[in-house]
Design a protein around this motif. Sequence first.
Motif, PDB file in Angstrom:
ATOM      1  N   MET A 109       0.841  -1.199   0.000  1.00 47.61           N
ATOM      2  CA  MET A 109       0.000   0.000   0.000  1.00 47.61           C
ATOM      3  C   MET A 109       0.877   1.251   0.000  1.00 47.61           C
ATOM      4  SD  MET A 109      -2.905   1.103   2.782  1.00 47.61           S
ATOM      5  CE  MET A 109      -3.759   2.672   2.614  1.00 47.61           C
ATOM      6  N   ILE A 110       0.643   2.134  -0.948  1.00 45.45           N
ATOM      7  CA  ILE A 110       1.428   3.361  -1.049  1.00 45.45           C
ATOM      8  C   ILE A 110       0.904   4.381  -0.040  1.00 45.45           C
ATOM      9  CG2 ILE A 110       2.104   5.259  -2.554  1.00 45.45           C
ATOM     10  CD1 ILE A 110       1.816   3.360  -4.926  1.00 45.45           C
ATOM     11  N   GLU A 111       1.804   4.898   0.772  1.00 48.30           N
ATOM     12  CA  GLU A 111       1.400   5.892   1.767  1.00 48.30           C
ATOM     13  C   GLU A 111       1.085   7.217   1.082  1.00 48.30           C
ATOM     14  OE1 GLU A 111       3.122   8.024   5.842  1.00 48.30           O
ATOM     15  OE2 GLU A 111       4.167   6.323   4.943  1.00 48.30           O
ATOM     16  N   ARG A 112      -0.027   7.805   1.455  1.00 48.30           N
ATOM     17  CA  ARG A 112      -0.456   9.060   0.861  1.00 48.30           C
ATOM     18  C   ARG A 112       0.432  10.205   1.332  1.00 48.30           C
ATOM     19  NH1 ARG A 112      -5.441  12.169   2.797  1.00 48.30           N
ATOM     20  NH2 ARG A 112      -5.585  13.900   1.329  1.00 48.30           N
ATOM     21  N   VAL A 113       0.759  11.110   0.431  1.00 48.40           N
ATOM     22  CA  VAL A 113       1.553  12.288   0.772  1.00 48.40           C
ATOM     23  C   VAL A 113       0.816  13.527   0.271  1.00 48.40           C
ATOM     24  CG1 VAL A 113       3.766  11.082   0.750  1.00 48.40           C
ATOM     25  CG2 VAL A 113       2.903  12.118  -1.357  1.00 48.40           C
ATOM     26  N   PRO A 114       1.064  14.678   0.877  1.00 51.01           N
ATOM     27  CA  PRO A 114       0.392  15.896   0.417  1.00 51.01           C
ATOM     28  C   PRO A 114       0.827  16.253  -0.993  1.00 51.01           C
ATOM     29  CG  PRO A 114       2.086  16.415   2.029  1.00 51.01           C
ATOM     30  CD  PRO A 114       1.943  14.924   2.021  1.00 51.01           C
ATOM     31  N   SER A 115      -0.096  16.869  -1.749  1.00 53.78           N
ATOM     32  CA  SER A 115       0.186  17.175  -3.147  1.00 53.78           C
ATOM     33  C   SER A 115      -0.394  18.520  -3.532  1.00 53.78           C
ATOM     34  CB  SER A 115      -0.429  16.097  -4.053  1.00 53.78           C
ATOM     35  OG  SER A 115      -1.855  16.143  -3.982  1.00 53.78           O
ATOM     36  N   ALA A 116       0.061  19.051  -4.658  1.00 53.17           N
ATOM     37  CA  ALA A 116      -0.483  20.304  -5.182  1.00 53.17           C
ATOM     38  C   ALA A 116      -1.959  20.150  -5.516  1.00 53.17           C
ATOM     39  CB  ALA A 116       0.306  20.722  -6.423  1.00 53.17           C
ATOM     40  N   GLU A 117      -2.333  18.987  -6.044  1.00 51.94           N
ATOM     41  CA  GLU A 117      -3.737  18.733  -6.368  1.00 51.94           C
ATOM     42  C   GLU A 117      -4.584  18.723  -5.111  1.00 51.94           C
ATOM     43  OE1 GLU A 117      -1.041  17.555  -9.441  1.00 51.94           O
ATOM     44  OE2 GLU A 117      -1.169  16.839  -7.369  1.00 51.94           O
ATOM     45  N   GLY A 118      -4.036  18.158  -4.049  1.00 57.36           N
ATOM     46  CA  GLY A 118      -4.753  18.131  -2.776  1.00 57.36           C
ATOM     47  C   GLY A 118      -4.956  19.518  -2.192  1.00 57.36           C
ATOM     48  N   VAL A 119      -3.973  20.381  -2.370  1.00 62.54           N
ATOM     49  CA  VAL A 119      -4.095  21.755  -1.888  1.00 62.54           C
ATOM     50  C   VAL A 119      -5.194  22.491  -2.652  1.00 62.54           C
ATOM     51  CG1 VAL A 119      -2.912  23.963  -1.607  1.00 62.54           C
ATOM     52  CG2 VAL A 119      -1.678  21.836  -1.144  1.00 62.54           C
ATOM     53  N   LEU A 120      -5.235  22.315  -3.966  1.00 58.41           N
ATOM     54  CA  LEU A 120      -6.276  22.950  -4.774  1.00 58.41           C
ATOM     55  C   LEU A 120      -7.662  22.453  -4.377  1.00 58.41           C
ATOM     56  CD1 LEU A 120      -4.609  22.928  -8.308  1.00 58.41           C
ATOM     57  CD2 LEU A 120      -5.161  24.951  -6.924  1.00 58.41           C
ATOM     58  N   ALA A 121      -7.780  21.155  -4.117  1.00 55.06           N
ATOM     59  CA  ALA A 121      -9.067  20.605  -3.682  1.00 55.06           C
ATOM     60  C   ALA A 121      -9.468  21.171  -2.328  1.00 55.06           C
ATOM     61  CB  ALA A 121      -8.988  19.083  -3.630  1.00 55.06           C
ATOM     62  N   ALA A 122      -8.482  21.322  -1.443  1.00 53.60           N
ATOM     63  CA  ALA A 122      -8.756  21.882  -0.117  1.00 53.60           C
ATOM     64  C   ALA A 122      -9.248  23.313  -0.218  1.00 53.60           C
ATOM     65  CB  ALA A 122      -7.492  21.818   0.739  1.00 53.60           C
ATOM     66  N   ALA A 123      -8.663  24.093  -1.133  1.00 52.68           N
ATOM     67  CA  ALA A 123      -9.065  25.490  -1.290  1.00 52.68           C
ATOM     68  C   ALA A 123     -10.541  25.592  -1.653  1.00 52.68           C
ATOM     69  CB  ALA A 123      -8.200  26.173  -2.348  1.00 52.68           C
ATOM     70  N   LYS A 124     -11.010  24.702  -2.521  1.00 49.27           N
ATOM     71  CA  LYS A 124     -12.430  24.700  -2.885  1.00 49.27           C
ATOM     72  C   LYS A 124     -13.286  24.214  -1.719  1.00 49.27           C
ATOM     73  CE  LYS A 124     -11.434  23.841  -7.777  1.00 49.27           C
ATOM     74  NZ  LYS A 124     -11.575  22.870  -8.907  1.00 49.27           N
ATOM     75  N   ARG A 125     -12.792  23.207  -1.014  1.00 50.78           N
ATOM     76  CA  ARG A 125     -13.568  22.579   0.059  1.00 50.78           C
ATOM     77  C   ARG A 125     -13.834  23.538   1.211  1.00 50.78           C
ATOM     78  NH1 ARG A 125     -10.247  18.603   0.834  1.00 50.78           N
ATOM     79  NH2 ARG A 125     -11.240  17.279  -0.725  1.00 50.78           N
ATOM     80  N   ILE A 126     -12.845  24.332   1.598  1.00 52.54           N
ATOM     81  CA  ILE A 126     -12.969  25.144   2.816  1.00 52.54           C
ATOM     82  C   ILE A 126     -13.299  26.608   2.542  1.00 52.54           C
ATOM     83  CG2 ILE A 126     -11.328  23.628   3.987  1.00 52.54           C
ATOM     84  CD1 ILE A 126      -9.253  25.884   3.829  1.00 52.54           C
ATOM     85  N   ALA A 127     -13.540  26.950   1.280  1.00 56.45           N
ATOM     86  CA  ALA A 127     -13.712  28.362   0.901  1.00 56.45           C
ATOM     87  C   ALA A 127     -14.776  29.062   1.740  1.00 56.45           C
ATOM     88  CB  ALA A 127     -14.042  28.471  -0.583  1.00 56.45           C
ATOM     89  N   SER A 128     -15.859  28.368   2.076  1.00 58.74           N
ATOM     90  CA  SER A 128     -16.951  29.006   2.819  1.00 58.74           C
ATOM     91  C   SER A 128     -16.699  29.064   4.312  1.00 58.74           C
ATOM     92  CB  SER A 128     -18.263  28.253   2.557  1.00 58.74           C
ATOM     93  OG  SER A 128     -18.191  26.926   3.074  1.00 58.74           O
ATOM     94  N   LEU A 129     -15.642  28.409   4.791  1.00 56.65           N
ATOM     95  CA  LEU A 129     -15.381  28.328   6.229  1.00 56.65           C
ATOM     96  C   LEU A 129     -14.240  29.223   6.697  1.00 56.65           C
ATOM     97  CD1 LEU A 129     -15.779  24.514   6.987  1.00 56.65           C
ATOM     98  CD2 LEU A 129     -17.425  26.348   7.361  1.00 56.65           C
ATOM     99  N   VAL A 130     -13.476  29.781   5.764  1.00 59.58           N
ATOM    100  CA  VAL A 130     -12.323  30.595   6.155  1.00 59.58           C
ATOM    101  C   VAL A 130     -12.395  31.968   5.486  1.00 59.58           C
ATOM    102  CG1 VAL A 130     -10.865  28.552   6.460  1.00 59.58           C
ATOM    103  CG2 VAL A 130     -10.840  29.773   4.274  1.00 59.58           C
TER     104      VAL A 130
END
Length: 315
Positions: A1-22
């Motif tokens: 199993m490949i361990e997940r690491v943070p990525s640029a794609e993950g950061v972009l997804a996070a920006a959309k996900r939390i936009a209404s909360l921050v």
Amino acid sequence: MIERVPSAEGVLAAAKRIASLVTRTPLLPLDWQGRRFWVKPECLQQSGSFKLRGASNRLMQLSDAERARGVVAFSSGNHAQGVAMAAQRLGIAATIVMPADAPAVKVEGTRNSGAEIVFFDRETESREAIGARLAAEQGATLVPSFDDVDVIEGQGTIGVETGEQLGKAPPLVIVPCGGGGLSGGIALALPESRIVPVEPAGWDDMTRSLETGRIVPVEEPPPPTLCDALQTKLVSPLTFGALRDAGARGLAVSEAEVEEAMRFAFRNLRIVAEPGGAVALAALISGRVDAPDGSVIVVSGGNVDPALYARIVGR
């Protein structure tokens, strides 16, 4: 199993996900020694620091069952407040492990968001061990302050905002660094920018780790510091890896330089910077880093006890 690491794609997804909360914090112009810089004041963020970003991104992805069992976090204050606020908004019970000497303003902010606080002795007890025990007893999800992919990607949304606000990647970003979640996340978001993580003198384990190419702890005994938010004795492979791969090089600033940066922020930017939040600005104005025109300086938090702040700014 490949361990997940943070990525640029993950950061972009996070920006959309939390936009209404921050809050989308502004870029404040700073003209200094013939150059135009930009200051990203996360001290204006809800909860008083950038930590709400990572906490919101992590908690929003919990399942209904995980939300029902609650969350546990350990923090000297800013992560505590971020997790407590995000949990309250999402209807999740939160228990926060905090050092007994945490600034009163951070304890109060955490408690006001409805979290239960468990205090510990920073010198004789392990916050990690206490947090793990409480999470196991409660069946709760442990939310680390920086050693977590979703938390790192949430913090990196500052870099996404910065790039959008400037319309391009800045040449250099100077960032406060404790465990490296913020600087590592920004490095992922802005791969074209040079990243300089800044730590308090004697607490510069990320700087030394990047220099040696391997993770090394803070040298014992570390000196006292006003930068309570940056007292991390060992960085994470996740954050170290992100900064190492970005070619980042860190540096350390003195307590006197931090205090001067807090005064500078008050006089020139009209913002309140806590000691740990002011280290990147300290690196700029002390001349420890030669920043090119258009560089960005992150002020990561403003949660400082009023009496301490008055003494420092009044000097």
